[in-house]
Enzyme design. Sequence first.
Site, PDB file in Angstrom:
ATOM      1  N   GLY A 175       0.835  -1.198   0.000  1.00 34.53           N
ATOM      2  CA  GLY A 175       0.000   0.000   0.000  1.00 34.53           C
ATOM      3  C   GLY A 175       0.868   1.246   0.000  1.00 34.53           C
ATOM      4  N   GLY A 193       2.742   3.407   1.540  1.00 30.31           N
ATOM      5  CA  GLY A 193       3.370   3.460   2.862  1.00 30.31           C
ATOM      6  C   GLY A 193       3.912   4.837   3.181  1.00 30.31           C
ATOM      7  N   ARG A 243      -2.084   0.216  -9.534  1.00 30.17           N
ATOM      8  CA  ARG A 243      -1.034  -0.720  -9.943  1.00 30.17           C
ATOM      9  C   ARG A 243      -1.606  -2.105 -10.240  1.00 30.17           C
ATOM     10  NH1 ARG A 243       3.074   1.803  -6.798  1.00 30.17           N
ATOM     11  NH2 ARG A 243       2.213   3.892  -6.571  1.00 30.17           N
ATOM     12  N   ASP A 247       3.721  -4.417  -7.709  1.00 26.78           N
ATOM     13  CA  ASP A 247       3.171  -3.219  -7.058  1.00 26.78           C
ATOM     14  C   ASP A 247       3.787  -1.944  -7.629  1.00 26.78           C
ATOM     15  OD1 ASP A 247       5.383  -4.559  -5.492  1.00 26.78           O
ATOM     16  OD2 ASP A 247       5.434  -2.607  -4.527  1.00 26.78           O
TER      17      ASP A 247
HETATM   18  P1  AMP Z   1       8.991   0.424  -3.355  1.00 26.40           P
HETATM   19  O1  AMP Z   1       9.691  -0.834  -3.734  1.00 26.40           O
HETATM   20  O2  AMP Z   1       9.889   1.594  -3.046  1.00 26.40           O
HETATM   21  O3  AMP Z   1       7.955   0.799  -4.365  1.00 26.40           O
HETATM   22  O4  AMP Z   1       8.261   0.160  -1.944  1.00 26.40           O
HETATM   23  C1  AMP Z   1       7.558  -1.007  -1.639  1.00 26.40           C
HETATM   24  C2  AMP Z   1       6.572  -0.729  -0.534  1.00 26.40           C
HETATM   25  O5  AMP Z   1       7.238  -0.253   0.640  1.00 26.40           O
HETATM   26  C3  AMP Z   1       5.508   0.293  -0.875  1.00 26.40           C
HETATM   27  O6  AMP Z   1       4.305  -0.121  -0.332  1.00 26.40           O
HETATM   28  C4  AMP Z   1       6.029   1.548  -0.206  1.00 26.40           C
HETATM   29  O7  AMP Z   1       5.004   2.442   0.123  1.00 26.40           O
HETATM   30  C5  AMP Z   1       6.694   1.001   1.035  1.00 26.40           C
HETATM   31  N1  AMP Z   1       7.777   1.857   1.527  1.00 26.40           N
HETATM   32  C6  AMP Z   1       8.998   2.051   0.988  1.00 26.40           C
HETATM   33  N2  AMP Z   1       9.720   2.899   1.725  1.00 26.40           N
HETATM   34  C7  AMP Z   1       8.951   3.271   2.773  1.00 26.40           C
HETATM   35  C8  AMP Z   1       9.135   4.131   3.896  1.00 26.40           C
HETATM   36  N3  AMP Z   1      10.274   4.788   4.117  1.00 26.40           N
HETATM   37  N4  AMP Z   1       8.108   4.254   4.766  1.00 26.40           N
HETATM   38  C9  AMP Z   1       6.962   3.589   4.582  1.00 26.40           C
HETATM   39  N5  AMP Z   1       6.725   2.775   3.554  1.00 26.40           N
HETATM   40  C10 AMP Z   1       7.704   2.602   2.650  1.00 26.40           C
HETATM   41 MG    MG Z   2       6.433   1.069  -5.052  1.00 28.10          MG
END
Ligand code: AMP
Ligand code: MG
Length: 495
Positions: A94, A96, A189, A258
């Site tokens: 989600g 995040g 997505r 995602d």
């Molecule tokens: P990504 O591979 O960067 O697209 O991230 C994968 C998941 O981790 C997504 O759901 C992001 O929202 C979450 N995410 C990545 N970095 C953070 C962060 N610093 N704080 C909270 N959620 C994160």
């Molecule tokens: Mg992502």
Amino acid sequence: MTSHSKTIDELGFSHAYAALPPDFYTSLMPTPLPAPYLVCGSASAAALIDLDPAEFKDEDFIAAVSGNTIPHGARPLAAVYSGHQFGVWAGQLGDGRAILLGEVPAAGQQAEALELQLKGAGMTPYSRMGDGRAVLRSSIREFLCSEAMAALGIPTSRALCVTGSEKLVMRETPETTAVVTRMAPSFIRFGSFEHWFYHDRKEDLRHLADHVIDRFYPSLRGAENPYRALLEEVTRRTAVMIAHWQAVGFMHGVMNTDNMSILGLTIDYGPFGFMEAFDARHICNHTDQQGRYSYARQPEIGQWNCYALGQALLPLIGDVDETVATLEIYQTTYTRTYNALLRKKLGLQTMEHDDTALIEALFEILQAGHVDFTSFFRKLGQLQLNNSAADEPVRDLFIDRAAFDEWAVAYRARLHQEHSIDATRRLAMDAVNPKYVLRNYLAHAAIEKAQNKDFSEVARLLAILERPFDEQPEHEDYAKLPPDWANDLEVSCSS
Ligand code: AMP
Ligand code: MG
């Protein structure tokens, strides 16, 4: 009204995503960013929504895009989705750290509304172990790459601006945080569909599919099976997008489901890279030890991801064989698009049976010599049919000059065959082979200065990358091969 004249409060937010059932998202406020300042804004992105670029200097605007105030009419929320990460089902993910403000009308009659999302605006119920923040380094990279990809003509989300703060968060070392304001018609997505499929919630799945069709693919509504038509169109767009990535040497780095847009846009820029010394096995994300997302594997992974989407849509499509047959469009579209792009890169106007062999032979010598991808295609445009002295700039990129000379014989023969004209071909090649791409070392230099409060290099790079096909002789240095120190640069997944 004059164009590009609106303030952020005049954009006219609406909330199509918020009209979805409550389980699709959580309404919440962004977490304020202490004493935010502008790092960089994109005037061309602002123009897309008629935003006055003077807003970039306005305190109220900076407060709003940093999550400190809510622009008039916005209704902030974080969306839920799931996904496959590195080939493994990861369960619920989600937004995040991204907060959707809503969508605003785009400039121009035909254009789709654009959603505005604040990435790095604080924790949400989907933050898992994360802190909800994004560091300045990764935010500048996402900002510059979004705008560079748009200028290269590659489907992508856009970046309106980056704001920064002195607030520190912990990564490998403490780093200051930032917010990227990004824009796309939708950030839905593949993983948004997988979410409802894996929770066995068919009605929610249908709701999401209907929402996507009605808003973004209205012409599919009349199809015999609109869900099958949706899968076909998304698969087609994904194949086209990845063919463009390959043709420009772009590596996404984290092609998890995602991170795959339902609109076929490049989204979620992380440890991406542009190919420099050519190596088809190059892995730009150093945490991807298996090389699942290496350059050579991107086309295949794109297809894998479409299969994951097909699986999720199966309950709506209703028939396995039909679903599998629909997915076949990936391979044909990818091959056709890629070959067409490569012909253009080589300045070929016609299509010949042997072109595939010519292209394959080229990639063999690029691989053997680790030749700089961007420089090669750009300099190849200077080749002349009857004057081998003009080959020097491109030929000099090869340690094994004879390998190039041998390939050039076949290439010249092919050009003669279609009566190619040097000047015309060069113009056509320069219009598709960029001189300037976002090389890691260029991003790195701009980030280092920005970390010391000098944002001029970010602005300069943006201006150069907005015109990637122009010669810009005054910026010749930015087209140079990476310096030796750049060999030690590693782009980590941490962001
Ligand atoms: P990504 O591979 O960067 O697209 O991230 C994968 C998941 O981790 C997504 O759901 C992001 O929202 C979450 N995410 C990545 N970095 C953070 C962060 N610093 N704080 C909270 N959620 C994160
Ligand atoms: Mg992502």
